[in-house]
Motif scaffolding. Sequence first.
Motif, PDB file in Angstrom:
ATOM      1  N   PRO A 163      28.729   7.142 -13.497  1.00  0.00           N
ATOM      2  CA  PRO A 163      29.369   8.436 -13.573  1.00  0.00           C
ATOM      3  C   PRO A 163      29.963   8.851 -14.956  1.00  0.00           C
ATOM      4  CG  PRO A 163      30.537   6.790 -12.104  1.00  0.00           C
ATOM      5  CD  PRO A 163      29.376   5.996 -12.421  1.00  0.00           C
ATOM      6  N   VAL A 164      30.075   9.878 -15.258  1.00  0.00           N
ATOM      7  CA  VAL A 164      30.184  10.568 -16.431  1.00  0.00           C
ATOM      8  C   VAL A 164      31.373  11.416 -16.528  1.00  0.00           C
ATOM      9  CG1 VAL A 164      27.984  10.351 -17.100  1.00  0.00           C
ATOM     10  CG2 VAL A 164      28.867  12.720 -16.413  1.00  0.00           C
TER      11      VAL A 164
ATOM     12  N   ASN B 255      31.823  11.735  -9.904  1.00  0.00           N
ATOM     13  CA  ASN B 255      30.771  12.597  -9.799  1.00  0.00           C
ATOM     14  C   ASN B 255      30.143  12.554  -8.253  1.00  0.00           C
ATOM     15  OD1 ASN B 255      29.353  11.264 -12.992  1.00  0.00           O
ATOM     16  ND2 ASN B 255      30.893  12.951 -12.651  1.00  0.00           N
ATOM     17  N   VAL B 256      29.763  13.784  -7.995  1.00  0.00           N
ATOM     18  CA  VAL B 256      28.973  13.856  -6.661  1.00  0.00           C
ATOM     19  C   VAL B 256      27.584  14.138  -6.895  1.00  0.00           C
ATOM     20  CG1 VAL B 256      29.282  14.729  -4.448  1.00  0.00           C
ATOM     21  CG2 VAL B 256      31.384  14.303  -5.750  1.00  0.00           C
ATOM     22  N   PRO B 257      26.765  13.391  -7.048  1.00  0.00           N
ATOM     23  CA  PRO B 257      25.431  13.705  -7.176  1.00  0.00           C
ATOM     24  C   PRO B 257      24.775  13.821  -5.586  1.00  0.00           C
ATOM     25  CG  PRO B 257      25.474  11.278  -7.563  1.00  0.00           C
ATOM     26  CD  PRO B 257      27.014  11.970  -7.160  1.00  0.00           C
ATOM     27  N   PRO B 258      23.490  14.527  -5.545  1.00  0.00           N
ATOM     28  CA  PRO B 258      22.761  14.404  -4.138  1.00  0.00           C
ATOM     29  C   PRO B 258      22.065  13.056  -3.923  1.00  0.00           C
ATOM     30  CG  PRO B 258      21.576  15.441  -5.764  1.00  0.00           C
ATOM     31  CD  PRO B 258      22.831  15.324  -6.580  1.00  0.00           C
TER      32      PRO B 258
ATOM     33  N   PRO C 200      22.321  19.195  -7.685  1.00  0.00           N
ATOM     34  CA  PRO C 200      23.534  19.406  -8.334  1.00  0.00           C
ATOM     35  C   PRO C 200      24.476  18.249  -8.526  1.00  0.00           C
ATOM     36  CG  PRO C 200      23.496  20.134  -6.162  1.00  0.00           C
ATOM     37  CD  PRO C 200      22.134  19.609  -6.286  1.00  0.00           C
ATOM     38  N   VAL C 201      25.198  18.102  -9.677  1.00  0.00           N
ATOM     39  CA  VAL C 201      26.062  17.224  -9.886  1.00  0.00           C
ATOM     40  C   VAL C 201      27.458  17.778  -9.901  1.00  0.00           C
ATOM     41  CG1 VAL C 201      26.879  15.346 -10.951  1.00  0.00           C
ATOM     42  CG2 VAL C 201      24.593  15.531 -10.880  1.00  0.00           C
TER      43      VAL C 201
ATOM     44  N   GLY D  27      35.726  19.989  -8.912  1.00  0.00           N
ATOM     45  CA  GLY D  27      34.407  20.846  -8.488  1.00  0.00           C
ATOM     46  C   GLY D  27      33.589  21.565  -9.394  1.00  0.00           C
ATOM     47  N   HIS D  28      33.788  21.335 -10.704  1.00  0.00           N
ATOM     48  CA  HIS D  28      33.019  21.636 -11.770  1.00  0.00           C
ATOM     49  C   HIS D  28      31.434  21.345 -11.515  1.00  0.00           C
ATOM     50  CE1 HIS D  28      31.327  22.852 -15.825  1.00  0.00           C
ATOM     51  NE2 HIS D  28      30.888  21.689 -15.783  1.00  0.00           N
ATOM     52  N   ALA D  29      30.340  22.207 -11.606  1.00  0.00           N
ATOM     53  CA  ALA D  29      29.120  21.655 -11.449  1.00  0.00           C
ATOM     54  C   ALA D  29      28.571  21.611 -12.879  1.00  0.00           C
ATOM     55  CB  ALA D  29      28.153  23.072 -10.838  1.00  0.00           C
ATOM     56  N   PHE D  30      28.147  20.237 -13.096  1.00  0.00           N
ATOM     57  CA  PHE D  30      27.588  20.026 -14.269  1.00  0.00           C
ATOM     58  C   PHE D  30      26.264  20.699 -14.714  1.00  0.00           C
ATOM     59  CE2 PHE D  30      30.302  16.506 -13.435  1.00  0.00           C
ATOM     60  CZ  PHE D  30      30.620  15.847 -14.819  1.00  0.00           C
ATOM     61  N   THR D  31      25.959  21.115 -15.996  1.00  0.00           N
ATOM     62  CA  THR D  31      24.675  21.487 -16.378  1.00  0.00           C
ATOM     63  C   THR D  31      24.021  20.486 -16.797  1.00  0.00           C
ATOM     64  OG1 THR D  31      25.183  21.722 -18.777  1.00  0.00           O
ATOM     65  CG2 THR D  31      25.599  23.657 -17.246  1.00  0.00           C
TER      66      THR D  31
END
Length: 64
Positions: free
Chosen positions: A8-9, A19-22, A34-35, A41-45
């Motif tokens: 997790p970052v 983090n919530v990765p697929p 997406p992470v 709820g921020h979507a990481f680039t």
Amino acid sequence: MTPTTITPVPCPDCGEAQNVPPGGFDPEAEPFGPVTCMVCGHAFTRDEYRAGYKARLAERDRRQ
């Protein structure tokens, strides 16, 4: 960076490292993610995720 070293970052928006990765997440895959941050709820680039990952590794190395 490999899928076996996922950690997790911190979120660049709220600072939480939840983090919530697929399933089967691979940070090198195209397309990325997406992470998202479980807290805000921020979507990481890809760049945000990689920067956070490098920061976590540096933190770990300082502690050892």
